[in-house]
Design an enzyme around this catalytic site. Structure first.
Site, PDB file in Angstrom:
ATOM      1  N   HIS A 257      -4.655  -1.343   7.708  1.00 60.86           N
ATOM      2  CA  HIS A 257      -3.288  -1.171   8.203  1.00 60.86           C
ATOM      3  C   HIS A 257      -2.649  -2.498   8.610  1.00 60.86           C
ATOM      4  CE1 HIS A 257      -3.985   3.350   8.967  1.00 60.86           C
ATOM      5  NE2 HIS A 257      -3.441   3.124   7.775  1.00 60.86           N
TER       6      HIS A 257
ATOM      7  N   HIS B 100      -5.245   1.408   0.613  1.00 62.19           N
ATOM      8  CA  HIS B 100      -6.611   1.499   1.144  1.00 62.19           C
ATOM      9  C   HIS B 100      -7.617   1.514  -0.001  1.00 62.19           C
ATOM     10  CE1 HIS B 100      -5.239   2.102   5.183  1.00 62.19           C
ATOM     11  NE2 HIS B 100      -4.714   3.315   4.961  1.00 62.19           N
TER      12      HIS B 100
ATOM     13  N   HIS C 100       0.792   4.253  -0.070  1.00 57.00           N
ATOM     14  CA  HIS C 100       0.075   3.790   1.135  1.00 57.00           C
ATOM     15  C   HIS C 100      -1.427   3.992   0.942  1.00 57.00           C
ATOM     16  CE1 HIS C 100      -0.681   3.328   5.555  1.00 57.00           C
ATOM     17  NE2 HIS C 100      -1.664   4.164   5.276  1.00 57.00           N
ATOM     18  N   GLU C 101      -1.813   5.188   0.528  1.00 55.36           N
ATOM     19  CA  GLU C 101      -3.253   5.497   0.399  1.00 55.36           C
ATOM     20  C   GLU C 101      -3.919   4.585  -0.633  1.00 55.36           C
ATOM     21  OE1 GLU C 101      -2.580   7.878   3.398  1.00 55.36           O
ATOM     22  OE2 GLU C 101      -4.483   7.092   2.671  1.00 55.36           O
TER      23      GLU C 101
HETATM   24  C1  LIG Z   1       1.362   6.354   6.643  1.00 58.92           C
HETATM   25  C2  LIG Z   1       1.059   7.807   6.199  1.00 58.92           C
HETATM   26  C3  LIG Z   1       1.506   7.999   4.746  1.00 58.92           C
HETATM   27  C4  LIG Z   1      -0.457   8.096   6.316  1.00 58.92           C
HETATM   28  C5  LIG Z   1      -0.939   8.009   7.746  1.00 58.92           C
HETATM   29  C6  LIG Z   1      -2.459   8.195   7.819  1.00 58.92           C
HETATM   30  C7  LIG Z   1      -3.120   7.025   7.129  1.00 58.92           C
HETATM   31  O1  LIG Z   1      -3.081   5.929   7.604  1.00 58.92           O
HETATM   32  N1  LIG Z   1      -3.697   7.267   5.956  1.00 58.92           N
HETATM   33  O2  LIG Z   1      -4.233   6.237   5.263  1.00 58.92           O
HETATM   34  C8  LIG Z   1      -0.319   9.119   8.594  1.00 58.92           C
HETATM   35  O3  LIG Z   1      -0.432  10.274   8.266  1.00 58.92           O
HETATM   36  N2  LIG Z   1       0.297   8.702   9.740  1.00 58.92           N
HETATM   37  C9  LIG Z   1       0.846   9.647  10.704  1.00 58.92           C
HETATM   38  C10 LIG Z   1       0.751   9.057  12.095  1.00 58.92           C
HETATM   39  C11 LIG Z   1       1.250  10.012  13.128  1.00 58.92           C
HETATM   40  C12 LIG Z   1       2.543  10.106  13.592  1.00 58.92           C
HETATM   41  N3  LIG Z   1       2.598  11.095  14.520  1.00 58.92           N
HETATM   42  C13 LIG Z   1       1.353  11.677  14.666  1.00 58.92           C
HETATM   43  C14 LIG Z   1       0.905  12.758  15.453  1.00 58.92           C
HETATM   44  C15 LIG Z   1      -0.429  13.123  15.367  1.00 58.92           C
HETATM   45  C16 LIG Z   1      -1.326  12.473  14.489  1.00 58.92           C
HETATM   46  C17 LIG Z   1      -0.874  11.401  13.677  1.00 58.92           C
HETATM   47  C18 LIG Z   1       0.477  11.025  13.789  1.00 58.92           C
HETATM   48  C19 LIG Z   1       3.802  11.452  15.194  1.00 58.92           C
HETATM   49  C20 LIG Z   1       4.488  12.695  14.556  1.00 58.92           C
HETATM   50  C21 LIG Z   1       4.856  12.531  13.079  1.00 58.92           C
HETATM   51  C22 LIG Z   1       3.804  13.172  12.212  1.00 58.92           C
HETATM   52  C23 LIG Z   1       4.099  13.157  10.717  1.00 58.92           C
HETATM   53  C24 LIG Z   1       3.928  11.795  10.088  1.00 58.92           C
HETATM   54  N4  LIG Z   1       2.593  11.291  10.304  1.00 58.92           N
HETATM   55  C25 LIG Z   1       2.280   9.984  10.336  1.00 58.92           C
HETATM   56  O4  LIG Z   1       3.101   9.109  10.137  1.00 58.92           O
HETATM   57 ZN   LIG Z   2      -3.503   4.398   6.180  1.00 62.55          ZN
END
Ligand SMILES: CC(C)C[C@H](CC(=O)NO)C(=O)N[C@H]1Cc2cn(c3ccccc23)CCCCCCNC1=O
Ligand SMILES: [Zn+2]
Ligand SMILES: [Ca+2]
Ligand SMILES: [Zn+2]
Length: 176
Positions: free
Chosen positions: A136, A130, A126-127
């Site tokens: 996204h 970017h 995913h990263e």
């Molecule tokens: C796609 C990923 C590899 C990178 C993305 C960030 C991103 O877009 N990087 O390029 C990411 O970390 N998304 C969060 C989004 C997110 C989901 N929640 C959150 C609660 C608080 C803050 C963020 C989140 C709900 C709880 C679950 C938390 C654990 C999973 N976290 C996520 O899915």
């Molecule tokens: Zn992302």
């Protein structure tokens, strides 16, 4: 899919990457393998080649960092992570300096293929989207969808939305 805009593309097809530090959650070879596989996902659908370097500055600098203190020292950007859960990682669009770099939240438990943590391969793939200029997608099945979903790295295939996203629009042919 969405991109950061046409200008944010690498002006070259061979890019360097460097893994600056390693997460204690996995063995070094598992981290190396996860990163290599994640880059390969994109290399397979583009003319891009990725060359690993072990010192100096690479186009894509990969590191594991933490809160604003650890983050600032090891990354030099002001986007501190948020502890376990929440945001797992972030990366910067193509450009010099921090452009292309990918930062992983060291407070997460990263795994090689088990879903008892976040599969590093999936997060990295995913990263790197970017790092290559993709933003996204609103397609929940897309790799570039903003929330993490576990997929088996051995059977993962890049979803069509992401393949469309990484291919620049064909030059508009003047209508006959
Ligand atoms: C796609 C990923 C590899 C990178 C993305 C960030 C991103 O877009 N990087 O390029 C990411 O970390 N998304 C969060 C989004 C997110 C989901 N929640 C959150 C609660 C608080 C803050 C963020 C989140 C709900 C709880 C679950 C938390 C654990 C999973 N976290 C996520 O899915
Ligand atoms: Zn992302
Ligand atoms: Ca986090
Ligand atoms: Zn960062």
């Amino acid at each position: 899919f969405s991109t950061f805009g046409g200008e944010l593309k690498w002006p070259k097809n061979s890019l360097t990457y460097r893994i600056e530090n390693y997460t204690p959650d996995m063995s070094r070879s598992e981290v190396d393998n996860s990163i290599e596989k994640a880059l390969n996902v994109w290399a397979k659908v583009t003319p891009l080649k990725f060359n690993k370097i072990y010192s100096g500055t690479a186009d894509i600098m990969i590191s594991f960092g933490g809160d604003v203190r650890g983050h600032f020292i090891s990354h030099g950007d002001y986007y501190p992570f948020d502890g376990p859960g929440g945001t797992l990682a972030h990366a910067f669009a193509p450009s010099s300096g921090i452009g292309g770099d990918a930062h992983f939240d060291e407070d997460e438990r990263f795994t090689f293929r088990s879903n008892s943590g976040y599969v590093l391969f999936m997060v990295a793939a995913h990263e790197f989207g970017h790092s290559l200029g993709l933003s996204h997608s609103d397609d929940p099945g897309a790799l570039m969808y903003p929330t993490y979903s576990y997929r088996n790295p051995d059977t993962f295939v890049l979803p069509h939305d992401d393949v469309k996203g990484i291919h620049p629009p064909p030059p508009s042919t003047p209508d006959a």
